[in-house]
Design a protein around this motif. Structure first.
Motif, PDB file in Angstrom:
ATOM      1  N   ASP A  33       0.851  -1.187   0.000  1.00  0.00           N
ATOM      2  CA  ASP A  33       0.000   0.000   0.000  1.00  0.00           C
ATOM      3  C   ASP A  33       0.889   1.240   0.000  1.00  0.00           C
ATOM      4  N   GLY A  34       0.266   2.380   0.042  1.00  0.00           N
ATOM      5  CA  GLY A  34       1.009   3.629  -0.043  1.00  0.00           C
ATOM      6  C   GLY A  34       1.375   4.247   1.286  1.00  0.00           C
ATOM      7  N   ARG A  35       1.331   3.491   2.359  1.00  0.00           N
ATOM      8  CA  ARG A  35       1.587   4.080   3.684  1.00  0.00           C
ATOM      9  C   ARG A  35       3.033   4.525   3.849  1.00  0.00           C
ATOM     10  N   ASP A  44      -0.698   8.620  -3.561  1.00  0.00           N
ATOM     11  CA  ASP A  44      -1.777   8.461  -4.541  1.00  0.00           C
ATOM     12  C   ASP A  44      -1.272   7.776  -5.804  1.00  0.00           C
ATOM     13  N   VAL A  45      -0.086   8.178  -6.266  1.00  0.00           N
ATOM     14  CA  VAL A  45       0.485   7.549  -7.463  1.00  0.00           C
ATOM     15  C   VAL A  45       0.759   6.074  -7.223  1.00  0.00           C
ATOM     16  N   LEU A  50      -0.518   0.316  -7.952  1.00  0.00           N
ATOM     17  CA  LEU A  50      -0.817  -1.003  -7.392  1.00  0.00           C
ATOM     18  C   LEU A  50      -2.188  -1.493  -7.831  1.00  0.00           C
ATOM     19  N   ALA A  51      -3.152  -0.577  -7.933  1.00  0.00           N
ATOM     20  CA  ALA A  51      -4.485  -0.976  -8.377  1.00  0.00           C
ATOM     21  C   ALA A  51      -4.450  -1.474  -9.818  1.00  0.00           C
ATOM     22  N   ARG A  52      -3.682  -0.781 -10.674  1.00  0.00           N
ATOM     23  CA  ARG A  52      -3.559  -1.241 -12.059  1.00  0.00           C
ATOM     24  C   ARG A  52      -2.853  -2.586 -12.131  1.00  0.00           C
ATOM     25  N   ARG A  53      -1.829  -2.767 -11.296  1.00  0.00           N
ATOM     26  CA  ARG A  53      -1.108  -4.033 -11.294  1.00  0.00           C
ATOM     27  C   ARG A  53      -2.017  -5.165 -10.837  1.00  0.00           C
ATOM     28  N   MET A  54      -2.858  -4.915  -9.836  1.00  0.00           N
ATOM     29  CA  MET A  54      -3.800  -5.929  -9.382  1.00  0.00           C
ATOM     30  C   MET A  54      -4.754  -6.323 -10.502  1.00  0.00           C
ATOM     31  N   GLU A  55      -5.196  -5.339 -11.263  1.00  0.00           N
ATOM     32  CA  GLU A  55      -6.104  -5.628 -12.367  1.00  0.00           C
ATOM     33  C   GLU A  55      -5.401  -6.423 -13.458  1.00  0.00           C
ATOM     34  N   GLN A  56      -4.136  -6.126 -13.693  1.00  0.00           N
ATOM     35  CA  GLN A  56      -3.382  -6.864 -14.703  1.00  0.00           C
ATOM     36  C   GLN A  56      -3.179  -8.320 -14.313  1.00  0.00           C
ATOM     37  N   LEU A  57      -3.106  -8.600 -13.022  1.00  0.00           N
ATOM     38  CA  LEU A  57      -2.851  -9.958 -12.541  1.00  0.00           C
ATOM     39  C   LEU A  57      -4.123 -10.747 -12.286  1.00  0.00           C
ATOM     40  N   THR A  58      -5.267 -10.215 -12.659  1.00  0.00           N
ATOM     41  CA  THR A  58      -6.524 -10.928 -12.470  1.00  0.00           C
ATOM     42  C   THR A  58      -6.529 -12.207 -13.298  1.00  0.00           C
ATOM     43  N   ASP A  59      -6.939 -13.301 -12.689  1.00  0.00           N
ATOM     44  CA  ASP A  59      -6.940 -14.610 -13.353  1.00  0.00           C
ATOM     45  C   ASP A  59      -8.367 -15.010 -13.692  1.00  0.00           C
ATOM     46  N   ASP A  60      -8.629 -15.200 -14.971  1.00  0.00           N
ATOM     47  CA  ASP A  60      -9.921 -15.694 -15.424  1.00  0.00           C
ATOM     48  C   ASP A  60      -9.802 -17.201 -15.607  1.00  0.00           C
TER      49      ASP A  60
END
Length: 470
Positions: A33-35, A44-45, A50-60
């Motif tokens: 996280d950004g703490r 914020d950046v 990290l949010a974009r990276r989480m979305e990229q690693l989503t497994d279908d």
């Protein structure tokens, strides 16, 4: 060919382990996280990254992590037979030690999977394709490409791939799917073209133009991540239905940075549409022949020199005769350069002729003399008269408002009826876009200079019905 059952079991176990490692990679990102960021902006950046990276690693679970495998000769390391294998998939997956389990299809090591042939194995000895059903591995098919000593595969190599053909012929229903498992060698060449090249992909309906374009966008985002993420990638579609059809392709390949918009959305942010045209006029303006008409209109402004260029320099005057200037114009035009670039090249061509005369006279000049001569006022004025600047809006205004000029530029390209269709019946007074309300200039009244006098002047009864300049 039928897959060997023990080998198929090992491949299924490898797929299960790869999915587990992808989950581990996602959990590791989720734990960050950004703490610990230095300030709020950095936090914020970091959170957004990290949010974009989480979305990229989503497994279908219905999309296989890999669709192919190559066996390559290894100069050092690898297995006991001097080879190593790479599973090719939609995204990179690594084990806890950082060793790749699945290699991204856009990585250079994956190129032979798409382009290797028995005659040109590109350093690999075998290629394997996998069959899947809703994410479950159902079989595989091996294609030998070269022996370990580099000899091409013999006549026993399969001439066709049943798995590849089944994937290509699979019914296409619902939103568009990626073709990453079935990219053909010719398509792969287009996908991996350098960023500096501007490409136009043409073909009949259903030949894969859109799919190749989207996969090229995914490849460029991989190969030039920092540059394109900073500048942005825009996918423009003709309408929202088309965008709904293709919207899942790039996310399925792990790319979520590209923005998708219709032509109206792109244009509307800069120049709102004020009016529409009849379908026949709009169709004619979009015809490829209009490019020839516009090219003729642009280049019609170039005039052959009739006068001598005179360039004073010190106590002497240097001259470029008209016939030499005409030769310079013809040489520049023969290079097939852009119109605006041609004007700059003409200035340097004229300056070069002056430079030769000066050097032949015995004067010593430095390396900057050529550019300095091209920037002198006599050379700039002479080139501007021969090769004038063309403003696009005024050119279109003249083309559509002057039937004679349109006929000259469209001769042999558009018919008389098409030219009449393009010409304005009631052309506007100027090429400038008309505002929502036309202003009336009060030329007979002196415009006050002070702000107080201006506000009183605006609200006075004698000027209340008039709209005057700001």
């Amino acid at each position: 060919m039928p897959a060997d059952v023990p080998e198929l079991t090992r491949e299924r176990e490898f797929l299960t382990e790869a999915r587990a490692q992808l989950g581990r990679m996602r959990e590791r990102v989720a734990a960050l996280d950004g703490r610990y960021a230095g300030d709020r902006v950095s936090a914020d950046v970091l959170e957004a990254t990290l949010a974009r990276r989480m979305e990229q690693l989503t497994d279908d679970p219905e999309i296989p992590l890999f669709f192919g495998r190559i066996t390559a000769r290894s100069e050092g390391g690898g297995s006991s037979d001097g080879t190593e294998t790479f599973h090719i998939g939609r995204r990179h997956v690594s084990d806890p030690d950082g060793e790749p389990m699945v290699v991204d299809w856009r990585a250079p090591v994956s190129t032979p999977f798409y382009r290797a042939t028995p005659k040109e194995p590109m350093g690999i000895t075998a290629r394997r394709r996998y069959g899947f059903a809703r994410g479950h591995l159902t079989g595989f098919e091996d294609e030998p490409l070269g022996s370990a000593d580099g000899d091409a595969a013999g006549p026993g190599a399969p001439a066709r791939s049943e798995i590849l053909e089944a994937e290509i012929e699979r019914p296409r229903t619902g939103p568009m799917r990626d073709i990453v498992a079935t990219i053909q060698p010719e398509q792969d060449v287009i996908v991996r073209m350098p960023l500096e090249r501007t490409l136009v992909v043409q073909g009949a309906p259903g030949t894969g133009k859109t799919a190749v374009g989207l996969h090229r966008a995914a490849y460029l985002l991989y190969a030039h991540r920092e540059q394109l993420t900073r500048r942005g990638v825009l996918v423009v579609g003709p309408n929202k239905s088309f965008l709904r059809y293709i919207r899942d392709v790039l996310p399925a390949l792990g790319e979520i940075h590209a923005r998708q918009a219709t032509i109206e959305e792109v244009v509307g942010t800069h120049a709102p549409v004020r009016a529409t045209e009849p379908a026949d006029v709009a169709t004619l303006k979009g015809d490829g022949r209009m490019a020839e008409v516009l090219r003729a209109a642009v280049w019609s402004h170039v005039r052959m020199p009739q006068d001598t260029l005179v360039l004073p320099r010190g106590s002497r005057r240097w001259r470029v005769p008209a016939y030499e200037a005409r030769e310079a114009v013809e040489q520049v035009r023969a290079r097939d350069v852009r119109y605006a670039l041609g004007a700059a090249q003409l200035r340097h061509a004229l300056a070069h002729r002056v430079l030769v005369q000066i050097e032949e006279s015995g004067d010593a000049l430095d390396d900057t003399a050529w550019d300095a001569l091209a920037r002198t006022k006599p050379v700039r004025d002479y080139a501007a008269a021969v090769w004038p600047a063309v403003e696009p809006r005024r050119l279109l205004f003249r083309l559509l408002s002057e039937p004679g000029f349109l006929a000259e530029c469209a001769a042999g390209v558009l018919s008389d009826a098409e030219q009449r269709l393009l010409a304005w019946d009631r052309p506007p007074r100027s090429p400038a876009p008309r505002a929502g309300r036309r202003r009336t200039w009060c030329c007979s009244t002196r415009w006050p200079t002070s702000w107080t006098a201006r506000s009183r002047w605006r609200t006075s009864s004698s000027t209340r019905r008039r709209t005057c300049p700001p």
